[in-house]
Design a protein around this motif. Sequence first.
Motif, PDB file in Angstrom:
ATOM      1  N   ILE A  63      -0.126  10.356  -3.240  1.00 22.20           N
ATOM      2  CA  ILE A  63      -0.658  10.844  -1.967  1.00 22.20           C
ATOM      3  C   ILE A  63       0.321  10.635  -0.818  1.00 22.20           C
ATOM      4  O   ILE A  63       0.058  11.028   0.302  1.00 22.20           O
ATOM      5  CB  ILE A  63      -2.035  10.232  -1.622  1.00 22.20           C
ATOM      6  CG1 ILE A  63      -1.956   8.742  -1.435  1.00 22.20           C
ATOM      7  CG2 ILE A  63      -3.067  10.574  -2.679  1.00 22.20           C
ATOM      8  CD1 ILE A  63      -3.198   8.189  -0.769  1.00 22.20           C
TER       9      ILE A  63
ATOM     10  N   THR B  36     -10.619   6.692   8.981  1.00 21.72           N
ATOM     11  CA  THR B  36     -10.609   5.369   8.358  1.00 21.72           C
ATOM     12  C   THR B  36      -9.624   5.266   7.198  1.00 21.72           C
ATOM     13  O   THR B  36      -9.371   4.182   6.703  1.00 21.72           O
ATOM     14  CB  THR B  36     -11.997   5.024   7.794  1.00 21.72           C
ATOM     15  OG1 THR B  36     -12.349   6.011   6.823  1.00 21.72           O
ATOM     16  CG2 THR B  36     -13.054   4.989   8.877  1.00 21.72           C
ATOM     17  N   GLY B  37      -9.088   6.403   6.774  1.00 21.80           N
ATOM     18  CA  GLY B  37      -8.168   6.362   5.642  1.00 21.80           C
ATOM     19  C   GLY B  37      -8.858   6.569   4.305  1.00 21.80           C
ATOM     20  O   GLY B  37      -8.205   6.669   3.275  1.00 21.80           O
ATOM     21  N   ASP B  38     -10.193   6.629   4.319  1.00 23.10           N
ATOM     22  CA  ASP B  38     -10.917   6.843   3.061  1.00 23.10           C
ATOM     23  C   ASP B  38     -10.591   8.190   2.428  1.00 23.10           C
ATOM     24  O   ASP B  38     -10.869   8.407   1.246  1.00 23.10           O
ATOM     25  CB  ASP B  38     -12.436   6.778   3.290  1.00 23.10           C
ATOM     26  CG  ASP B  38     -12.934   5.350   3.341  1.00 23.10           C
ATOM     27  OD1 ASP B  38     -12.119   4.439   3.100  1.00 23.10           O
ATOM     28  OD2 ASP B  38     -14.123   5.136   3.625  1.00 23.10           O
TER      29      ASP B  38
ATOM     30  N   VAL C 124      -1.537   8.726   5.492  1.00 21.58           N
ATOM     31  CA  VAL C 124      -2.951   8.397   5.438  1.00 21.58           C
ATOM     32  C   VAL C 124      -3.105   7.039   6.103  1.00 21.58           C
ATOM     33  O   VAL C 124      -2.441   6.083   5.745  1.00 21.58           O
ATOM     34  CB  VAL C 124      -3.422   8.358   3.977  1.00 21.58           C
ATOM     35  CG1 VAL C 124      -4.850   7.888   3.901  1.00 21.58           C
ATOM     36  CG2 VAL C 124      -3.272   9.722   3.357  1.00 21.58           C
ATOM     37  N   GLN C 125      -3.979   6.998   7.089  1.00 22.76           N
ATOM     38  CA  GLN C 125      -4.045   5.792   7.915  1.00 22.76           C
ATOM     39  C   GLN C 125      -4.673   4.620   7.188  1.00 22.76           C
ATOM     40  O   GLN C 125      -5.549   4.784   6.368  1.00 22.76           O
ATOM     41  CB  GLN C 125      -4.859   6.074   9.173  1.00 22.76           C
ATOM     42  CG  GLN C 125      -4.129   7.003  10.115  1.00 22.76           C
ATOM     43  CD  GLN C 125      -4.973   7.311  11.319  1.00 22.76           C
ATOM     44  OE1 GLN C 125      -5.818   6.530  11.699  1.00 22.76           O
ATOM     45  NE2 GLN C 125      -4.720   8.443  11.928  1.00 22.76           N
ATOM     46  N   GLY C 126      -4.223   3.457   7.552  1.00 26.88           N
ATOM     47  CA  GLY C 126      -4.855   2.238   7.045  1.00 26.88           C
ATOM     48  C   GLY C 126      -4.330   1.822   5.690  1.00 26.88           C
ATOM     49  O   GLY C 126      -3.864   2.639   4.917  1.00 26.88           O
ATOM     50  N   GLY C 127      -4.398   0.503   5.449  1.00 30.25           N
ATOM     51  CA  GLY C 127      -3.868  -0.030   4.193  1.00 30.25           C
ATOM     52  C   GLY C 127      -4.810   0.194   3.125  1.00 30.25           C
ATOM     53  O   GLY C 127      -5.015   0.379   2.124  1.00 30.25           O
TER      54      GLY C 127
ATOM     55  N   SER D  20      -7.978   9.114   1.482  1.00 27.45           N
ATOM     56  CA  SER D  20      -7.060   8.895   0.358  1.00 27.45           C
ATOM     57  C   SER D  20      -7.823   8.946  -0.968  1.00 27.45           C
ATOM     58  O   SER D  20      -7.293   9.405  -1.974  1.00 27.45           O
ATOM     59  CB  SER D  20      -6.313   7.572   0.515  1.00 27.45           C
ATOM     60  OG  SER D  20      -7.217   6.512   0.642  1.00 27.45           O
TER      61      SER D  20
ATOM     62  N   SER E 209       0.828  -1.205   0.000  1.00 29.47           N
ATOM     63  CA  SER E 209       0.000   0.000   0.000  1.00 29.47           C
ATOM     64  C   SER E 209       0.861   1.252   0.000  1.00 29.47           C
ATOM     65  O   SER E 209       0.508   2.242  -0.640  1.00 29.47           O
ATOM     66  CB  SER E 209      -0.920   0.006   1.218  1.00 29.47           C
ATOM     67  OG  SER E 209      -1.818  -1.056   1.120  1.00 29.47           O
TER      68      SER E 209
ATOM     69  N   ARG F 202     -12.645  -0.117   0.069  1.00 25.16           N
ATOM     70  CA  ARG F 202     -13.144   1.247   0.193  1.00 25.16           C
ATOM     71  C   ARG F 202     -13.997   1.511  -1.034  1.00 25.16           C
ATOM     72  O   ARG F 202     -13.868   0.839  -2.040  1.00 25.16           O
ATOM     73  CB  ARG F 202     -11.998   2.256   0.192  1.00 25.16           C
ATOM     74  CG  ARG F 202     -10.983   2.050   1.286  1.00 25.16           C
ATOM     75  CD  ARG F 202     -10.003   3.204   1.276  1.00 25.16           C
ATOM     76  NE  ARG F 202      -8.809   2.947   2.053  1.00 25.16           N
ATOM     77  CZ  ARG F 202      -8.756   2.969   3.358  1.00 25.16           C
ATOM     78  NH1 ARG F 202      -9.835   3.235   4.058  1.00 25.16           N
ATOM     79  NH2 ARG F 202      -7.639   2.741   3.995  1.00 25.16           N
TER      80      ARG F 202
END
Lengths: 316, 265
Positions: free
Chosen positions: A65, B88-90, B262-265, B92, A56, A98
């Motif tokens: 980013i 939540t990292g969304d 940015v948090q989370g994978g 990104s 990631s 997501r």
Amino acid sequence: MSLIDVRDLARTFVVRRRNGALTRSRSEVRAVHDLTFSIGAGEMVGYIGPNGAGKSTTIKMLTGILVPSSGRLRVAELEPSRQRTELARRIGVVFGQRTTLWWDLPLRDSFELLQKIYRVDAARHRRNLEEYVELLDLGDLLDTPVRQLSLGQRMRGDITAALLHDPEILYLDEPTIGLDVISKGRLREFLRTLNAERGTTLMLTTHDLQDIEALCDRVIVIDHGTAVFDGPLGDLHHRGESRRTLVVDLVDEAPPIAVPGAETRKVEGPRQWLTFPAGASAAPIVAAVAASYDVADLSIQEPDIEDVIRQIYAGG
Amino acid sequence: MLYAAVAVRSFRRYSTYTAATLAGIFTNSVFGLIYSYAYIELWRAAPHAGGYTTTDAVTYVWLGQSMIMTVAMWSGGTTDDLNERIRTGDVSIDLYRPVPVLWWYYAGDLGRATYHFLTRGLAPSLIGLVLFHIRGPATPAAAVGFAASVFLAVTVSFAIRFLVATTAFWVLDSSGIRLMSAILSMALSGMVLPLNLVPGVAGTIVNALPWASYVQVPIDVYLGRHHGTDLLAALGFQALWAVVLLGLCGWVLERATAKVVVQGG
């Protein structure tokens, strides 16, 4: 000229840890280091590695980013972190976990917003939308709010959303996670078609090695932040010194079979499992077994790619 | 145009929750009633407190109720989405798009505020009009000024909420900061009691802080307490805070995206 060019890329994170009431220690974690690869236009590349390997982090740097700590990085001749907005128009990103769609809005509204975001001209937007709605069978769902879609439906919506602006590169992060077998199959088929017809470059991170086997000619394996393998999928087998398995069903129970070039790993009643190097031919072994035993049936199992990769991780 | 489309969809999104809207209108109206009777007693004891007549004071109450959701005093705007998406990292996904994140959320919040103004704003005021005969805008200029002032109020509150939301880039759980921000908004906006009642230096200070833009300034404009250049000065006060705070938002966002993971994978 490669579309994605990564040279000696590194990214370190500073981790602060509280030791006591007042003292804190500061340590650096290398999420990615000495990473070098390049991907040409139209390739379908699997980017795989265990959790925490740096997959990631790499994707975040490729999409701009996350700023690299050092190294050189060019995507479509742009520097992602500096030219993020410009690059964003040329890439598509799909996350299995997501969604880029708007939760409370009908699918159609999300697509209309995306047209405006990417400034896709109306005719092209309509053409693309028609095509993807047809290919991904979304026709009946356009007026359904995203929150009411099933995971498979939402995923198809997300893929459409990522493709409406005709990106040259599509990054897919665990695109098949949670999908049933049929949905997975359809999605893979769609991605193959996309690559064949539009020449879209695909970079896929996944834990599902069937995705890789179905889609990717080339695999980059990353572990502990750096590439430990980069090459055709077939070469992984040699690299991992993997073995194929010959399953022999004898007419009667017998002591373990002994033939040159193979080892008998397991015996269960009349069934025996023999393994031999993946690079070797099965023919002489089958012939030797058939010459000395009464064989009811035979089958050959190809090495499990997961085992191969596990060996690479263990060895790397 | 993209931002108009974002605002319209945000408006539509909030409008899908009709039951919540009705429940909210009911709550605002109950509080409007309680405050009205309290203010009437208060102004009976201290007539013309803060320069308001009793009718002004009751009008203040109902307009105040109308502003709560319009400026998202307790939170509940698109900045809540941002906060959650950072957590939540969304976020990104927002950053992958070729659209400035700040204007994206601002446009969405304007759509939301429009919806809340027309429902949670207008409805309680109509109830106030029926039950307490609250005043209309003092003059046509006051009516136009009020519209502008509400727009600026939403902008200032958006900027403050945006700043609060972006703390999630640095702290893992920003709910404490959000609560603190909500309490500051309540106390310093003039929502609980008009800021004009705060005496001396403290009064000068609270009237100069950005939160005064939320409730105190729009209502004073509505009641016609600002005329001519004074009206422009009141709107200018809000506009100044809006520009300063939005500038700060842009700077913070730049810092956050350049530096923070940015948090989370």
